[in-house]
Design a protein around this motif. Structure first.
Motif, PDB file in Angstrom:
ATOM      1  N   GLY A 131       1.279 -27.831 -28.390  1.00  0.00           N
ATOM      2  CA  GLY A 131       1.862 -29.167 -28.445  1.00  0.00           C
ATOM      3  C   GLY A 131       1.032 -30.212 -29.147  1.00  0.00           C
ATOM      4  O   GLY A 131       1.462 -31.357 -29.287  1.00  0.00           O
ATOM      5  N   PRO A 159       2.204 -24.596 -23.635  1.00  0.00           N
ATOM      6  CA  PRO A 159       2.131 -26.054 -23.671  1.00  0.00           C
ATOM      7  C   PRO A 159       1.058 -26.600 -22.725  1.00  0.00           C
ATOM      8  O   PRO A 159       0.899 -26.121 -21.601  1.00  0.00           O
ATOM      9  CB  PRO A 159       3.533 -26.476 -23.217  1.00  0.00           C
ATOM     10  N   MET A 184       1.868 -32.092 -24.186  1.00  0.00           N
ATOM     11  CA  MET A 184       3.051 -32.734 -23.615  1.00  0.00           C
ATOM     12  C   MET A 184       3.058 -34.227 -23.916  1.00  0.00           C
ATOM     13  O   MET A 184       4.091 -34.799 -24.301  1.00  0.00           O
ATOM     14  CB  MET A 184       3.088 -32.495 -22.101  1.00  0.00           C
ATOM     15  N   GLN A 210       3.857 -34.705 -27.665  1.00  0.00           N
ATOM     16  CA  GLN A 210       5.260 -34.448 -28.005  1.00  0.00           C
ATOM     17  C   GLN A 210       6.177 -35.539 -27.446  1.00  0.00           C
ATOM     18  O   GLN A 210       7.112 -35.984 -28.128  1.00  0.00           O
ATOM     19  CB  GLN A 210       5.684 -33.077 -27.466  1.00  0.00           C
ATOM     20  N   LEU A 229      11.996 -31.674 -29.162  1.00  0.00           N
ATOM     21  CA  LEU A 229      11.151 -31.629 -27.968  1.00  0.00           C
ATOM     22  C   LEU A 229      11.559 -30.456 -27.094  1.00  0.00           C
ATOM     23  O   LEU A 229      10.712 -29.698 -26.607  1.00  0.00           O
ATOM     24  CB  LEU A 229      11.274 -32.935 -27.179  1.00  0.00           C
ATOM     25  N   TYR A 230      12.857 -30.292 -26.907  1.00  0.00           N
ATOM     26  CA  TYR A 230      13.378 -29.196 -26.090  1.00  0.00           C
ATOM     27  C   TYR A 230      12.980 -27.844 -26.680  1.00  0.00           C
ATOM     28  O   TYR A 230      12.534 -26.945 -25.958  1.00  0.00           O
ATOM     29  CB  TYR A 230      14.897 -29.303 -26.002  1.00  0.00           C
ATOM     30  N   TRP A 247      10.460 -27.126 -28.579  1.00  0.00           N
ATOM     31  CA  TRP A 247       9.028 -26.885 -28.385  1.00  0.00           C
ATOM     32  C   TRP A 247       8.725 -26.525 -26.934  1.00  0.00           C
ATOM     33  O   TRP A 247       8.020 -25.555 -26.654  1.00  0.00           O
ATOM     34  CB  TRP A 247       8.213 -28.127 -28.768  1.00  0.00           C
ATOM     35  N   ALA A 248       9.245 -27.303 -25.994  1.00  0.00           N
ATOM     36  CA  ALA A 248       8.883 -27.137 -24.584  1.00  0.00           C
ATOM     37  C   ALA A 248       9.387 -25.835 -23.991  1.00  0.00           C
ATOM     38  O   ALA A 248       8.802 -25.324 -23.030  1.00  0.00           O
ATOM     39  CB  ALA A 248       9.417 -28.317 -23.768  1.00  0.00           C
ATOM     40  N   THR A 249      10.450 -25.279 -24.550  1.00  0.00           N
ATOM     41  CA  THR A 249      11.071 -24.100 -23.934  1.00  0.00           C
ATOM     42  C   THR A 249      10.947 -22.844 -24.786  1.00  0.00           C
ATOM     43  O   THR A 249      11.626 -21.859 -24.516  1.00  0.00           O
ATOM     44  CB  THR A 249      12.560 -24.369 -23.643  1.00  0.00           C
ATOM     45  N   VAL A 307       3.178 -29.409 -16.031  1.00  0.00           N
ATOM     46  CA  VAL A 307       3.670 -29.024 -17.356  1.00  0.00           C
ATOM     47  C   VAL A 307       4.593 -27.815 -17.231  1.00  0.00           C
ATOM     48  O   VAL A 307       5.653 -27.748 -17.868  1.00  0.00           O
ATOM     49  CB  VAL A 307       2.497 -28.714 -18.304  1.00  0.00           C
ATOM     50  N   CYS A 357       8.580 -27.775 -18.409  1.00  0.00           N
ATOM     51  CA  CYS A 357       9.030 -26.875 -19.472  1.00  0.00           C
ATOM     52  C   CYS A 357       9.978 -25.785 -18.986  1.00  0.00           C
ATOM     53  O   CYS A 357      10.931 -25.432 -19.690  1.00  0.00           O
ATOM     54  CB  CYS A 357       7.823 -26.224 -20.144  1.00  0.00           C
TER      55      CYS A 357
END
Length: 242
Positions: free
Chosen positions: A23, A82, A87, A90, A104-105, A107-109, A130, A134
């Motif tokens: 991230g 992440p 976090m 992002q 963002l979604y 990247w986070a998932t 975090v 995620c």
């Protein structure tokens, strides 16, 4: 195929992939690095393409052996999940319009995708807040999350008290619905209507904690039979400033 203008090694691509996955670089920052480093990236190529796939493609065009080198460098690496720093980076990028909520979604998932090219089976989250954001909050509530809630999430992750349990509790309490549930179940408890073991049903389901690990049990015990003080505890748990 060689890029004579800006030769790079597979180590460069491994570092760039890790920076994205952790991230500390957004999708746009990765793309800009590629533009600055290699002449192989065409503008139409980065339009919506998943970042790691794009990096693998460009690396293979520079040197066909790089693909396996990168896979070796990423697979089973312990630093590809992440991070809190990532976090914050992002969320700040999303809230300032540098990336979209969808990016963002994505990247986070990324780790929820079993077909991801960069399977890092040994990776794990070292921050439960975090992890929750995620793996649970964003996948379940992406369509409902508001700008105000994203701002509150950023505030939680920027907190300096370094208590990941409390941070997770605050993230769970982002929505009004969860705040009302908090008041209902904890209100029943402090009025003596439920036992600690019965309270555990709610705590375990919503926070993944029991009454032994829930970080606000001492505060809760201090207001037994005083339901009027529960709203103040909610504000503290949700990290809402009065």
């Amino acid at each position: 195929m060689k890029n004579e203008m800006s030769p790079v090694t597979s180590v460069y691509f491994v570092a760039l992939i890790k920076a994205y996955l952790r991230g500390t670089k957004t999708r746009q920052e990765v793309i800009q690095d590629l533009y600055n480093t290699t002449s192989l990236l065409q503008k139409e190529e980065d339009n919506g393409k998943e970042v790691t796939q794009l990096l693998f493609k460009i690396a293979s065009e520079i040197n066909e052996n790089y693909y396996q080198d990168i896979v070796t460098g990423i697979t089973h690496a312990s630093d590809t999940t992440p991070t809190r720093e990532g976090m914050v980076h992002q969320l700040q990028a999303m809230l300032t319009g540098f990336i979209t909520p969808k990016q963002l979604y994505q990247w986070a998932t990324w780790h929820n995708n079993n077909e991801a090219d960069t399977d890092s089976g040994s990776s794990f989250f070292d921050d439960i807040a975090v992890d929750y954001f995620c793996t649970q909050l964003l996948p379940a509530s992406f369509e409902e999350l508001t700008t105000a809630q994203y701002k509150q999430a950023l505030k939680i992750f920027q907190s300096t008290h370094h208590n990941t349990l409390k941070d997770k509790v605050a993230l769970v309490l982002l929505s009004d619905k969860e705040k009302q549930r908090f008041l209902f179940y904890l209100g029943d408890y402090i009025q003596g209507h439920t036992s600690p073991e019965q309270l555990d049903v709610y705590l375990l389901h919503k926070f993944g904690m029991d009454h032994h690990s829930f970080p606000y049990m001492s505060s809760l015990s201090a207001i037994m039979q005083e339901p009027g003080k529960l709203s103040a505890l909610l504000n503290m748990a949700a990290m809402i400033e009065n």
